[in-house]
Design a protein around this motif. Sequence first.
Motif, PDB file in Angstrom:
ATOM      1  N   UNK A   6       0.594  -1.295  -0.033  1.00 17.25           N
ATOM      2  CA  UNK A   6      -0.371  -0.080   0.220  1.00 17.25           C
ATOM      3  C   UNK A   6       1.131   1.189   0.187  1.00 17.25           C
ATOM      4  N   UNK A   7       1.237   1.127  -1.412  1.00 13.06           N
ATOM      5  CA  UNK A   7       2.581   2.159  -1.146  1.00 13.06           C
ATOM      6  C   UNK A   7       1.796   4.071  -1.370  1.00 13.06           C
ATOM      7  N   UNK A   8       0.978   4.222  -1.756  1.00  6.78           N
ATOM      8  CA  UNK A   8       0.358   5.888  -1.610  1.00  6.78           C
ATOM      9  C   UNK A   8       0.112   6.058  -0.526  1.00  6.78           C
ATOM     10  N   UNK A   9      -0.401   4.946   0.749  1.00 11.50           N
ATOM     11  CA  UNK A   9      -0.537   5.377   1.687  1.00 11.50           C
ATOM     12  C   UNK A   9       1.028   5.922   2.705  1.00 11.50           C
ATOM     13  N   UNK A  10       1.322   4.645   2.584  1.00 10.61           N
ATOM     14  CA  UNK A  10       3.323   4.188   2.818  1.00 10.61           C
ATOM     15  C   UNK A  10       3.718   6.206   3.265  1.00 10.61           C
TER      16      UNK A  10
END
Length: 573
Positions: free
Chosen positions: A48-52
């Motif tokens: 979940x790279x966007x939230x990361x």
Amino acid sequence: MSISAVQKAMRNGEFPQARNLLERLIAKSPGSPELHYNLAMVLTRLNDFACAADHFALCLQHAPDNVDLMNNLGNALRLSEQYAKAKGVFNRAVALAPTHPALRCNRGWLLIAMGVPQSAEIDFRAALDQDSTIEDAWRGLSDSLLATGKTSDANTLLKKALTQFPLSSGLQNSMGVLNIRNRSPAIALEFFKKAVSLNPKNAEALTNLGITAEQLGDLDLAKTSLEQSLVVRPGHHASHFHLAHLATHTPTPSEITAIESALAAASSDQAKIDLEFALGKSCAKSGEHDRAFSYFSSARDRLHRIESFDTAAAIAKLATWTNSKVTLPVQTSPSKIFVVGMPRSGTTLADQILSSHSLVQSLGESGTIGKLSKKMEKLGFNGASPALEENIKAELAVWLRAELSSGDDAQTVVDTSPGHFIHLGLLAELMPEARFVMCTRNAIDNCVSIFEHPLTKAHGYANNLSDLGRYYSACQQLAMHWEDQLKDRLHELNYEKLITDPKQQITQLLQHCGLEFEQACTEFHLHKRAVLTPSAAQVRQPLNADSMGRWRRYEAFLGELIAELPVDQIQPA
């Protein structure tokens, strides 16, 4: 509940639990950079790279010059395809720490994704200058070399890297990609298999394995590999695209929902385009044709906005060749066959039929005609068929024969170059041994099939239905011109006639090519060879009428297209 419980969950690989614990802790202490950092790391492990990225950004507010945090943030932005934001973060970080190897490596991957591999090469070399043990930098450098066409340099580099990292799944995958570029899919397949055996969670290798298995006719392996790639990397646009287009795959309602979710979360144009085409194909297979066409149209609208293509200029260039006159030399026995026609008109099928013959070697889409176009441009010819001096003709003929060499004892060589038929007159003059096969198909079916399948930028006319109709009509004018000029050296292979009377049509095709009839040509779907086109799966199946009259399913949306097509070619089907 404490940070120690979170750390224990992370050590045990229980990342969803760790995420839940951290979110509860952050609700109590929203300003803790330590908690936000740990959550960002957990989200990275959960893809979940966007939230990361959001949580790394919160950490950076507390340490604005921390280069390692910038590196993590830039990488999360890159992996979530927020390229412009990632570039800004990386550039600021590199300005602060130009010799930071991991930073230069990650910016290199961003630059590859943004289509500037020359700059990426500089970053990867800088990373390796600081630390030659970074496996990812070796792989990135090889990918940047491949992207700039330096295949020989990439080959040398990868062989050196694999001696240092023989168990690297990533490098094995890169070697597979190199062999795909070298048109050696069978060798590539083994490298992709090795990459997956070393790391079953290498999503990129799984996707590449699936695509290559389809090209080689192993449709079961193609399906399982693409499905597994989506287990490892849910929502990935390329995997969804190729799985949806696999002829033997039937999408489920839950799969369509998953693609829609991925589309809603996608940030890059390429991801959205792949997912919209995947949804269009999946909905079409499910019988939801209105919904399918809306997705195809959305993908085409997006391509139309981001691609620059001058349809009027392309049509004008075609028109100049309709004035050319061809002086045909005395024919010799056929040994070079050029299969041409519009994309999706049956050119791959014709190639598969011919290559099933024992005396035929197919070069596939060798790119020879494209190279010839560039040679003609260098000679100053961009319009109608040139009157070349005999010595230049002789040199071009020698070059063509070398390019079209099969490398074995095949009596006949086939080159399949759909859409690149402006040089048929020149080819006929240069090569008395050349014969031509023009593939045709119901005009509306042909255009709809083109509209449904993304092609290269050279086919940007397909992004608009009116443009597609006009370009198709111009191509038919040129095709009729070549029929008049080339006489019996050009044979029309019509898709609908082939479906309804395959033995007669295949017999006539073989006679035109100077070949005796062989039963294997009617059983072409059993022929084992690499097929490097979007029709790879279709030509593994017996002839059927499923594609005839498919345009009727979209008839309500095709007014602009039909209005531009030649009246005599709008046949009911």
